[in-house]
Design a protein around this motif. Sequence first.
Motif, PDB file in Angstrom:
ATOM      1  N   GLU A   1      58.035   5.599-173.543  1.00 53.45           N
ATOM      2  CA  GLU A   1      56.864   5.278-172.677  1.00 53.45           C
ATOM      3  C   GLU A   1      56.017   4.268-172.878  1.00 53.45           C
ATOM      4  N   ALA A   2      55.601   4.465-174.488  1.00 57.18           N
ATOM      5  CA  ALA A   2      54.609   3.434-174.942  1.00 57.18           C
ATOM      6  C   ALA A   2      55.004   2.119-174.944  1.00 57.18           C
ATOM      7  N   VAL A   3      56.348   1.871-175.206  1.00 59.65           N
ATOM      8  CA  VAL A   3      56.702   0.471-175.223  1.00 59.65           C
ATOM      9  C   VAL A   3      56.835  -0.052-174.008  1.00 59.65           C
ATOM     10  N   LEU A   4      57.236   0.857-173.021  1.00 54.42           N
ATOM     11  CA  LEU A   4      57.514   0.331-171.691  1.00 54.42           C
ATOM     12  C   LEU A   4      56.114  -0.137-171.181  1.00 54.42           C
ATOM     13  N   ALA A   5      55.165   0.582-171.308  1.00 56.94           N
ATOM     14  CA  ALA A   5      53.641   0.378-170.929  1.00 56.94           C
ATOM     15  C   ALA A   5      53.204  -1.014-171.621  1.00 56.94           C
ATOM     16  N   PHE A   6      53.525  -1.106-172.832  1.00 53.99           N
ATOM     17  CA  PHE A   6      53.051  -2.497-173.568  1.00 53.99           C
ATOM     18  C   PHE A   6      53.728  -3.571-172.665  1.00 53.99           C
ATOM     19  N   LEU A   7      55.011  -3.485-172.717  1.00 54.82           N
ATOM     20  CA  LEU A   7      55.799  -4.548-172.017  1.00 54.82           C
ATOM     21  C   LEU A   7      55.610  -4.754-170.649  1.00 54.82           C
ATOM     22  N   SER A   8      54.993  -3.747-169.847  1.00 47.92           N
ATOM     23  CA  SER A   8      54.512  -3.894-168.563  1.00 47.92           C
ATOM     24  C   SER A   8      53.210  -4.705-168.374  1.00 47.92           C
ATOM     25  N   SER A   9      52.312  -4.362-169.478  1.00 52.73           N
ATOM     26  CA  SER A   9      50.836  -4.800-169.419  1.00 52.73           C
ATOM     27  C   SER A   9      50.602  -6.158-170.153  1.00 52.73           C
ATOM     28  N   TRP A  10      51.551  -6.452-171.179  1.00 53.24           N
ATOM     29  CA  TRP A  10      51.440  -7.478-171.799  1.00 53.24           C
ATOM     30  C   TRP A  10      52.409  -8.622-171.741  1.00 53.24           C
ATOM     31  N   ASP A  11      53.144  -8.466-170.569  1.00 54.67           N
ATOM     32  CA  ASP A  11      54.395  -9.360-170.760  1.00 54.67           C
ATOM     33  C   ASP A  11      53.990 -11.005-170.517  1.00 54.67           C
ATOM     34  N   ASN A  12      52.677 -11.333-169.865  1.00 59.52           N
ATOM     35  CA  ASN A  12      52.545 -12.707-169.928  1.00 59.52           C
ATOM     36  C   ASN A  12      51.998 -13.100-171.579  1.00 59.52           C
ATOM     37  N   ILE A  13      51.271 -12.165-171.936  1.00 63.62           N
ATOM     38  CA  ILE A  13      50.681 -12.279-173.329  1.00 63.62           C
ATOM     39  C   ILE A  13      51.768 -12.895-173.947  1.00 63.62           C
ATOM     40  N   ILE A  14      52.822 -11.844-174.050  1.00 62.68           N
ATOM     41  CA  ILE A  14      54.155 -12.118-174.975  1.00 62.68           C
ATOM     42  C   ILE A  14      54.897 -13.691-174.785  1.00 62.68           C
ATOM     43  N   TYR A  15      54.916 -14.084-173.241  1.00 57.77           N
ATOM     44  CA  TYR A  15      55.493 -15.204-172.974  1.00 57.77           C
ATOM     45  C   TYR A  15      54.414 -16.536-173.684  1.00 57.77           C
ATOM     46  N   SER A  16      53.114 -16.362-173.173  1.00 54.55           N
ATOM     47  CA  SER A  16      52.383 -17.323-173.792  1.00 54.55           C
ATOM     48  C   SER A  16      52.379 -17.300-175.674  1.00 54.55           C
TER      49      SER A  16
END
Lengths: 75, 254
Positions: free
Chosen positions: B22-37
Amino acid sequence: MDDDQGKGRLFAFALVLPFVILAPPLAGWWLGSYLDEVWKTKPLFLYLFLALGVAAGAKEAFRIVKSIKDELDDR
Amino acid sequence: MIDESLEPLTVIRLLKEKVHNEAVLAFLSSWDNIIYSFIVAVLLTAVVCLGAKKREMIPSGLQNVLELGVEMLEHLILTILGPQGMKYLPFLGTLFIYILSMNLFGLIPLMQSPSSSINITIAQAVTVFILVQYLSIKQMGLKGFVYHLAGSPKGALQWCFVPLMFPIELLTQISRPLTLAFRLFGNIFGEEVLIGYFALLGATILPVIYPLAIPLQLPFLLFAIFTSTVQALVFTLLTTVYISLSIPEESSEH
């Protein structure tokens, strides 16, 4: 200032002109609506900030047109 | 909540399907654009490090390409700001290259343009806003900056208009980051949606009539390369002009 620099500046200022005319009224409309919603004064601040936005856009456009004119006079 | 099935097929979406924490999923959902940038920033740093690894007087290969890019940006910025623009070149150049890379990143399969998120474009616009205000205060001093915001009044009559000029100038300053953020977001988001829907049209609706999927998005992909470059250029040019307008006429060398 050489000819290339003059042309570059003119191009950049001309490009920016529509944005500086349109953006302040939109920002004013948004800010005014928000303040009206907070203070329940609809449409007082909307009209006030819209008018200020139009004035701000016109002032900024005047500044840019003036600098374009100065640029052309220099050449 | 966005319907998961409407989300574009990206690396993060594939990762989300594999991960059940759940924690990783929440992180990926909220921070996806930060991860790409962040990925874009890392890739750019790697390319520049690679190009600058063996610097030679007569450049070749990657060093040649990088030097060509830097010289083009230098020419563009100096034509607007004049010789004093040299000190803003690192910031403006980085801004152009970073925005262009972020815009084009969405054209790579399984990737997404970070600039199609309003949060990313607002962050960039706020950075520019802070820099422009900082430069203005640095150049004019705090008193000079407030005087500039008041419309630089000279006579008694002009001082009477200060209560009117002050909010007008403030509104002008506030509207600048809004223009930067919403224009870039709108264009790149629109571009992504257009490509997505044409890809969908070619893959699902047309095969009913014609047995093979048609890459209808192809012309729009090519067009997106052009619009991405134009949007990065407009963002940089707007920033350059805002810096130019923030420098008072007396201190500008033009």
